[in-house]
Motif scaffolding. Structure first.
Motif, short mmCIF file in Angstrom:
data_model
loop_
_atom_site.label_atom_id
_atom_site.label_comp_id
_atom_site.label_asym_id
_atom_site.label_seq_id
_atom_site.Cartn_x
_atom_site.Cartn_y
_atom_site.Cartn_z
N PRO A 1 0.82 -1.22 0.00
CA PRO A 1 0.00 0.00 0.00
C PRO A 1 0.85 1.27 0.00
O PRO A 1 1.99 1.28 0.47
CB PRO A 1 -0.81 -0.13 1.29
N VAL A 2 0.25 2.33 -0.52
CA VAL A 2 0.93 3.61 -0.69
C VAL A 2 0.45 4.59 0.37
O VAL A 2 -0.77 4.73 0.57
CB VAL A 2 0.66 4.18 -2.09
N PRO A 3 1.35 5.30 1.06
CA PRO A 3 0.90 6.25 2.08
C PRO A 3 0.43 7.58 1.48
O PRO A 3 0.90 8.00 0.43
CB PRO A 3 2.15 6.47 2.93
N ILE A 4 -0.51 8.20 2.17
CA ILE A 4 -0.88 9.59 1.92
C ILE A 4 -0.37 10.38 3.12
O ILE A 4 -0.62 10.01 4.27
CB ILE A 4 -2.40 9.77 1.80
N GLN A 5 0.37 11.46 2.86
CA GLN A 5 1.02 12.17 3.96
C GLN A 5 0.82 13.68 3.83
O GLN A 5 0.66 14.21 2.72
CB GLN A 5 2.52 11.86 3.96
N ILE A 6 0.82 14.35 4.97
CA ILE A 6 0.90 15.81 4.99
C ILE A 6 2.35 16.16 5.30
O ILE A 6 2.91 15.72 6.31
CB ILE A 6 -0.02 16.43 6.04
N LEU A 7 2.94 16.97 4.43
CA LEU A 7 4.34 17.37 4.60
C LEU A 7 4.44 18.82 5.06
O LEU A 7 3.61 19.66 4.72
CB LEU A 7 5.09 17.21 3.28
N TYR A 8 5.48 19.09 5.83
CA TYR A 8 5.77 20.45 6.27
C TYR A 8 7.28 20.59 6.42
O TYR A 8 8.01 19.60 6.51
CB TYR A 8 5.06 20.78 7.59
N VAL A 9 7.75 21.83 6.42
CA VAL A 9 9.19 22.09 6.48
C VAL A 9 9.70 21.81 7.89
O VAL A 9 9.13 22.30 8.88
CB VAL A 9 9.51 23.53 6.06
N ALA A 10 10.78 21.05 7.98
CA ALA A 10 11.27 20.56 9.27
C ALA A 10 11.70 21.68 10.20
O ALA A 10 11.40 21.65 11.39
CB ALA A 10 12.43 19.59 9.04
N ASN A 11 12.40 22.67 9.69
CA ASN A 11 12.98 23.69 10.58
C ASN A 11 12.18 24.98 10.61
O ASN A 11 12.69 26.03 10.98
CB ASN A 11 14.43 24.00 10.15
N ARG A 12 10.91 24.91 10.20
CA ARG A 12 10.07 26.11 10.19
C ARG A 12 9.06 26.04 11.34
O ARG A 12 8.48 24.99 11.61
CB ARG A 12 9.32 26.20 8.86
N LEU A 13 8.86 27.16 12.01
CA LEU A 13 7.88 27.22 13.08
C LEU A 13 6.49 26.92 12.52
O LEU A 13 6.05 27.51 11.55
CB LEU A 13 7.89 28.62 13.71
N MET A 14 5.80 25.96 13.14
CA MET A 14 4.50 25.53 12.64
C MET A 14 3.39 26.40 13.23
O MET A 14 3.15 26.39 14.44
CB MET A 14 4.26 24.07 13.04
N PRO A 15 2.69 27.19 12.40
CA PRO A 15 1.61 28.02 12.92
C PRO A 15 0.44 27.17 13.38
O PRO A 15 0.21 26.05 12.89
CB PRO A 15 1.23 28.91 11.73
N LYS A 16 -0.35 27.72 14.29
CA LYS A 16 -1.47 26.97 14.85
C LYS A 16 -2.48 26.59 13.78
O LYS A 16 -3.10 25.51 13.84
CB LYS A 16 -2.15 27.79 15.95
N ARG A 17 -2.66 27.45 12.77
CA ARG A 17 -3.62 27.15 11.72
C ARG A 17 -3.21 25.88 10.95
O ARG A 17 -4.07 25.12 10.49
CB ARG A 17 -3.76 28.33 10.76
N ALA A 18 -1.90 25.67 10.80
CA ALA A 18 -1.44 24.46 10.12
C ALA A 18 -1.66 23.22 10.99
O ALA A 18 -2.04 22.16 10.49
CB ALA A 18 0.04 24.59 9.76
N ILE A 19 -1.44 23.37 12.28
CA ILE A 19 -1.62 22.24 13.20
C ILE A 19 -3.08 21.80 13.23
O ILE A 19 -3.38 20.60 13.16
CB ILE A 19 -1.13 22.62 14.60
#
Length: 303
Positions: free
Chosen positions: A259-277
């Motif tokens: 099976p193939v995964p579906i993933q949400i990606l984000y930049v590792a060293n970037r501060l994650m805003p609450k809206r993204a979380i």
């Protein structure tokens, strides 16, 4: 002059598409917004926007600067939010999404998401092209497949099977492939944006395929296969209607790849805003309720 104000005016002009709309958004007059953007260009000694009576167009330098400034403003907003209690997610969230998956499984839930977070704006960039999160000012990307970029982090939100299918009419005319290598002698409908190109992956083999019809749309692949133009390969949910009504037939099931995964990606060293979380949490929960996106790995491996 307040550089933070200049950057804010520039970003809102880009995001709203005009200086007057940015002014309305920020409570400023259009001439003031124009003056502030011009002052920013003077400070940087470079042109950021091409202006016309109809629209604004970013220069190459403006595109790079926008991506950087968007991150700076997001970091400021998130830093301010982190010291407040129960702050509601707000601001503009850009999410890159693959076409068919988004139409089938993301868009139906957008109204509920926006209703839950009324101070948040959502910009879904629906395309099957590769979007560079680092350079293009996009905070999240929903992608199909395994993570290969070490600058990114991934959260798995689904798992599905890729299948081979064909119409009954095609099989009556050309015969049924009995193993993956037989596909070399068949007409295959090629999805040109597939990461592996015209090579189809199976459990223990990778088979180069060819055909007279190539297309960059998954929906068009499904329509071409249904019309009898050849054998198709893709997510099982893409062909589900045809498989259920009998117009399409499942092929080579015993050779299916893992099976193939579906993933949400984000930049590792970037501060994650609450809206993204909150978006990640919301979509993860919605996808967990969709059987087609939650294949049982153990069952698949045993079949």
């Amino acid at each position: 002059m307040d550089r933070f104000l200049l950057m804010t005016c520039f970003v809102r002009a880009v995001e709203t598409g005009s200086l007057s709309a940015a002014g309305r958004d920020l409570g400023l007059s259009q001439p003031n917004v124009s003056r502030y953007v011009a002052a920013l260009e003077d400070h940087l000694q470079t042109r950021l926007l091409h202006r016309s009576t109809r629209k604004l167009v970013l220069t190459p330098e403006g595109e790079r600067y926008y991506a950087e400034v968007r991150r700076i403003l997001d970091a400021v907003t998130e830093s301010e939010s982190s010291v407040r209690d129960n702050v509601e997610p707000s601001g503009l969230l850009r999410v890159a999404c693959p076409t068919t998956l988004t139409h089938a499984f993301v868009l139906p839930h957008v109204p509920a998401f926006l209703e839950r977070y009324p101070r948040l704006e959502l910009d879904l960039q629906i395309s099957d092209r590769y979007v560079n999160l680092v350079d293009e000012g996009v905070e999240l990307a929903i992608r199909i497949g395994h993570l290969e970029d070490s600058a990114l982090r991934a959260r798995r939100i689904g798992l599905f099977e890729r299948v081979c299918v064909a119409s009954n009419g095609y099989l009556a005319k050309h015969g049924i492939p009995r193993d993956p290598d037989d596909l070399r002698d068949h007409h295959c409908v090629i999805f040109t944006l597939l990461s592996s190109g015209s090579t189809w992956r199976f459990r223990n083999a990778e088979v180069p395929v060819s055909g007279r019809f190539r297309v960059n749309s998954p929906e068009a692949v499904r329509e071409a296969v249904t019309a009898g133009l050849g054998i198709g390969h893709g997510p099982q949910w893409l062909f589900e209607a045809g498989l259920k009504d009998g117009s399409l037939r499942l092929l080579l099931g015993e050779y299916a790849a893992p099976p193939v995964p579906i993933q949400i990606l984000y930049v590792a060293n970037r501060l994650m805003p609450k809206r993204a979380i909150v978006f990640m949490d919301f979509i993860t929960q919605k996808f967990s309720l969709i059987p087609a996106l939650n294949v049982d790995v153990a069952t698949t491996s045993a079949s």
